[in-house]
Motif scaffolding. Structure first.
Motif, PDB file in Angstrom:
ATOM      1  N   LEU A 184     -82.565   7.947 -24.430  1.00 17.41           N
ATOM      2  CA  LEU A 184     -81.435   7.918 -23.515  1.00 17.41           C
ATOM      3  C   LEU A 184     -80.273   8.689 -24.127  1.00 17.41           C
ATOM      4  CD1 LEU A 184     -79.974   6.857 -20.959  1.00 17.41           C
ATOM      5  CD2 LEU A 184     -79.322   4.859 -22.313  1.00 17.41           C
ATOM      6  N   LEU A 185     -79.762   9.672 -23.386  1.00 12.65           N
ATOM      7  CA  LEU A 185     -78.580  10.431 -23.778  1.00 12.65           C
ATOM      8  C   LEU A 185     -77.452  10.054 -22.825  1.00 12.65           C
ATOM      9  CD1 LEU A 185     -80.241  13.957 -24.006  1.00 12.65           C
ATOM     10  CD2 LEU A 185     -79.957  12.316 -25.851  1.00 12.65           C
ATOM     11  N   VAL A 186     -76.276   9.739 -23.349  1.00 17.76           N
ATOM     12  CA  VAL A 186     -75.126   9.381 -22.515  1.00 17.76           C
ATOM     13  C   VAL A 186     -73.928  10.179 -22.981  1.00 17.76           C
ATOM     14  CG1 VAL A 186     -73.572   7.537 -21.811  1.00 17.76           C
ATOM     15  CG2 VAL A 186     -75.992   7.056 -22.115  1.00 17.76           C
ATOM     16  N   ARG A 187     -73.260  10.806 -22.016  1.00 17.91           N
ATOM     17  CA  ARG A 187     -72.043  11.560 -22.336  1.00 17.91           C
ATOM     18  C   ARG A 187     -71.043  11.405 -21.203  1.00 17.91           C
ATOM     19  NH1 ARG A 187     -70.001  17.108 -22.065  1.00 17.91           N
ATOM     20  NH2 ARG A 187     -68.659  17.401 -23.857  1.00 17.91           N
ATOM     21  N   PRO A 188     -69.824  10.920 -21.511  1.00 23.82           N
ATOM     22  CA  PRO A 188     -68.786  10.851 -20.479  1.00 23.82           C
ATOM     23  C   PRO A 188     -68.433  12.254 -19.983  1.00 23.82           C
ATOM     24  CG  PRO A 188     -68.183   9.545 -22.392  1.00 23.82           C
ATOM     25  CD  PRO A 188     -69.401  10.336 -22.767  1.00 23.82           C
ATOM     26  N   ARG A 189     -68.240  12.379 -18.665  1.00 25.60           N
ATOM     27  CA  ARG A 189     -67.929  13.687 -18.079  1.00 25.60           C
ATOM     28  C   ARG A 189     -66.470  14.057 -18.250  1.00 25.60           C
ATOM     29  NH1 ARG A 189     -70.885  11.532 -14.063  1.00 25.60           N
ATOM     30  NH2 ARG A 189     -69.043  11.278 -12.757  1.00 25.60           N
ATOM     31  N   GLU A 190     -65.611  13.096 -18.485  1.00 29.45           N
ATOM     32  CA  GLU A 190     -64.183  13.323 -18.680  1.00 29.45           C
ATOM     33  C   GLU A 190     -63.537  13.983 -17.462  1.00 29.45           C
ATOM     34  OE1 GLU A 190     -64.007  15.446 -22.341  1.00 29.45           O
ATOM     35  OE2 GLU A 190     -64.698  13.729 -23.501  1.00 29.45           O
ATOM     36  N   ASP A 191     -63.967  13.566 -16.269  1.00 29.26           N
ATOM     37  CA  ASP A 191     -63.284  13.951 -15.049  1.00 29.26           C
ATOM     38  C   ASP A 191     -62.821  12.668 -14.355  1.00 29.26           C
ATOM     39  OD1 ASP A 191     -65.649  12.936 -14.100  1.00 29.26           O
ATOM     40  OD2 ASP A 191     -66.281  14.740 -13.064  1.00 29.26           O
ATOM     41  N   ALA A 192     -62.163  12.791 -13.251  1.00 31.38           N
ATOM     42  CA  ALA A 192     -61.597  11.617 -12.590  1.00 31.38           C
ATOM     43  C   ALA A 192     -62.628  10.809 -11.808  1.00 31.38           C
ATOM     44  CB  ALA A 192     -60.476  12.059 -11.646  1.00 31.38           C
ATOM     45  N   ASP A 193     -63.842  11.323 -11.674  1.00 34.67           N
ATOM     46  CA  ASP A 193     -64.876  10.669 -10.872  1.00 34.67           C
ATOM     47  C   ASP A 193     -65.551   9.555 -11.670  1.00 34.67           C
ATOM     48  OD1 ASP A 193     -66.711  10.044  -8.944  1.00 34.67           O
ATOM     49  OD2 ASP A 193     -67.887  11.872  -9.154  1.00 34.67           O
ATOM     50  N   PRO A 194     -65.469   8.291 -11.222  1.00 37.16           N
ATOM     51  CA  PRO A 194     -66.104   7.191 -11.954  1.00 37.16           C
ATOM     52  C   PRO A 194     -67.602   7.048 -11.660  1.00 37.16           C
ATOM     53  CG  PRO A 194     -64.962   6.324 -10.069  1.00 37.16           C
ATOM     54  CD  PRO A 194     -64.682   7.810 -10.085  1.00 37.16           C
ATOM     55  N   GLN A 195     -68.151   7.946 -10.853  1.00 33.52           N
ATOM     56  CA  GLN A 195     -69.561   7.830 -10.466  1.00 33.52           C
ATOM     57  C   GLN A 195     -70.491   8.135 -11.643  1.00 33.52           C
ATOM     58  OE1 GLN A 195     -70.812  10.514  -7.335  1.00 33.52           O
ATOM     59  NE2 GLN A 195     -71.984   8.858  -6.436  1.00 33.52           N
ATOM     60  N   MET A 196     -71.553   7.333 -11.766  1.00 34.66           N
ATOM     61  CA  MET A 196     -72.558   7.542 -12.805  1.00 34.66           C
ATOM     62  C   MET A 196     -73.642   8.449 -12.251  1.00 34.66           C
ATOM     63  SD  MET A 196     -72.979   3.687 -14.223  1.00 34.66           S
ATOM     64  CE  MET A 196     -72.697   2.788 -12.714  1.00 34.66           C
ATOM     65  N   ARG A 197     -74.088   9.402 -13.063  1.00 31.08           N
ATOM     66  CA  ARG A 197     -75.190  10.270 -12.652  1.00 31.08           C
ATOM     67  C   ARG A 197     -76.349  10.072 -13.618  1.00 31.08           C
ATOM     68  NH1 ARG A 197     -73.235  16.310 -11.905  1.00 31.08           N
ATOM     69  NH2 ARG A 197     -72.959  16.061 -14.145  1.00 31.08           N
ATOM     70  N   ALA A 198     -77.550  10.364 -13.139  1.00 30.76           N
ATOM     71  CA  ALA A 198     -78.744  10.221 -13.973  1.00 30.76           C
ATOM     72  C   ALA A 198     -79.580  11.493 -13.890  1.00 30.76           C
ATOM     73  CB  ALA A 198     -79.570   9.031 -13.520  1.00 30.76           C
ATOM     74  N   GLY A 199     -80.207  11.826 -15.014  1.00 33.16           N
ATOM     75  CA  GLY A 199     -81.104  12.971 -15.073  1.00 33.16           C
ATOM     76  C   GLY A 199     -82.377  12.560 -15.789  1.00 33.16           C
ATOM     77  N   TYR A 200     -83.471  13.223 -15.428  1.00 26.92           N
ATOM     78  CA  TYR A 200     -84.773  12.858 -15.980  1.00 26.92           C
ATOM     79  C   TYR A 200     -85.480  14.129 -16.418  1.00 26.92           C
ATOM     80  CZ  TYR A 200     -83.416   9.109 -12.872  1.00 26.92           C
ATOM     81  OH  TYR A 200     -82.695   8.144 -12.227  1.00 26.92           O
TER      82      TYR A 200
END
Length: 111
Positions: free
Chosen positions: A30-46
């Motif tokens: 699992l890799l996690v990195r905050p996007r540092e934009d104003a959008d609180p939405q979580m995204r997922a990639g596989y």
């Protein structure tokens, strides 16, 4: 059933996530990195490399990872961050309950 998170599609987003925090489990990384934009939405990639198997095997593992993320990310994910799961060989043979528990543990550790 929870709504699946938006999926990461661009290669640049996958490369950016690779510079974030990581947690290794038997079935996936699992890799996690905050996007540092104003959008609180979580995204997922596989992603699953060709080392794991042929296209049928890789797609089966991605379906398992998507199902685990759909059940765990909404409650335990990091808001405003990209979550990338890299499938590993053991992810296919591992019981789904263990895969979900691994994801919950990884998200708790990285938050």
């Amino acid at each position: 059933m929870a709504v699946p998170p938006p999926t990461i599609r661009k290669r640049a987003d996958f490369l950016a996530a690779n510079r974030g925090k990581r947690f290794v489990t038997p079935g996936f990384i699992l890799l996690v990195r905050p996007r540092e934009d104003a959008d609180p939405q979580m995204r997922a990639g596989y992603t699953v490399t060709k080392k794991v198997g042929n296209a049928v095997v890789r797609n089966r593992l991605k379906r398992r990872l998507r199902a685990a993320v759909q059940s765990q990310l909404a409650a335990r994910g990091i808001p405003g961050a990209d979550h990338v799961l890299i499938g590993r060989d053991a992810g296919l043979a591992r019981p789904f309950a263990d895969l979900e528990a691994d994801l919950a543990r990884a998200l708790a550790r990285l938050s």
